[in-house]
Design an enzyme around this catalytic site. Sequence first.
Site, PDB file in Angstrom:
ATOM      1  CE  LYS A 168      -0.408   0.441   5.087  1.00 46.40           C
ATOM      2  NZ  LYS A 168      -1.277   0.681   6.246  1.00 46.40           N
ATOM      3  CE1 TYR A 172      11.162  32.553  -1.009  1.00 48.29           C
ATOM      4  CE2 TYR A 172      11.013  30.101  -0.954  1.00 48.29           C
ATOM      5  CZ  TYR A 172      10.832  31.152  -1.795  1.00 48.29           C
ATOM      6  OH  TYR A 172      10.274  31.021  -3.071  1.00 48.29           O
TER       7      TYR A 172
END
Length: 378
Positions: A39, A270
């Site tokens: 999965k 940033y």
Amino acid sequence: MVGSGSKTWVEVSRSALRSNAAALKKAVGRGVKLIAVVKSNAYGHGLPETVKAVGSQADWFAVDSTVEAEAVRRAGSNKPVLVLGYTPDWLLAGAVRRGFSFVAYNFGTFRALARVASARYPAKVHLKMETGTSRQGILYKDLPGILKLIARYPQIRVEGVSTHYANIEDTTDPAYAMRQLKRFNESLDQVRSAGFRPEIVHTACSAAAILYPQTRFSGVRTGIALYGLWPSESTRQSAAGSGLKLRPALAWKTVVAQVKRLPKGTPISYGLTERLRRDSTVAVLPVGYWDGFDRGFSSVGQVLIGGRRAKVLGRVCMNMCVVDAIGIPNVRPGQEAVLIGRQRGASVTAEEAADRLGTINYEVVTRINPLIPRVLVK
């Protein structure tokens, strides 16, 4: 590999996956089916690549959704596929027609199955018992009613019975798990007393399968261990004397995009959250949080370039980050950088990355963007 068509890629070792599958099969013993859990894009390793690598060793595959079940089929496997996650009513008819098995636990789901299943296309259900995880599952008090309802519909076939443990890998104390096991056995007795004969009974995740033989029954769901990662440090320590060897199958790589020489005090990225403490060489890597290289690595993550560690400087951006390359000789654009894996004897592990992020190795590998190419290597 450079030239894969992408500036970042994941290499998945076929031999490591097969070695882990073989080691797990040996550990759980003959007669116990290996349910390979693929999965969530095979825990980030690539669902089709994993299915192709271990298809001859897995007895079953387990997925989260019918979409993933279809992907197992497209990967070329005809092994039984079990859908572990929730299957909405509107997808049940297709799942039944395609022959997929799936967990079920709601009265409404069984009534819906009675309408879409038939003698030709029976619904193959695995009754999921709620024993203490407080997620999906049949409460003990509801089980008699569920069994009476199913008994009315021969087109619903109880193929399996299962549960899941809440606290078996994060502790060396198995007391809670053993209480869950006791509740499960009581539920299983009810199922059998009602006349049902499930073909496969499975409760064990990787940690349970490795450590507690009484949880194995006729099948084990091996997820994280299949990929060569230990479910937890306590599991690894508890299994130290077992002889079980796991090999990490995943390496995540990118390339250096640019090299700059910047003076002391220069702000990086940033927010100006970090300034260079000395005259430095920095390398720009074309990978960021969109790729799954978590923003939590800002100013703390480390990668490998030229077999040496390079610390992340400043904030990780959406599509790139900056690392300190001052101690790396001859760093150059196009040079390989390793985000997870080994390079020239050095390594950055998923566990180390998880520690820096305050999470678990499962999340680190599973959140690598599924659009990034997965490449099977030796």
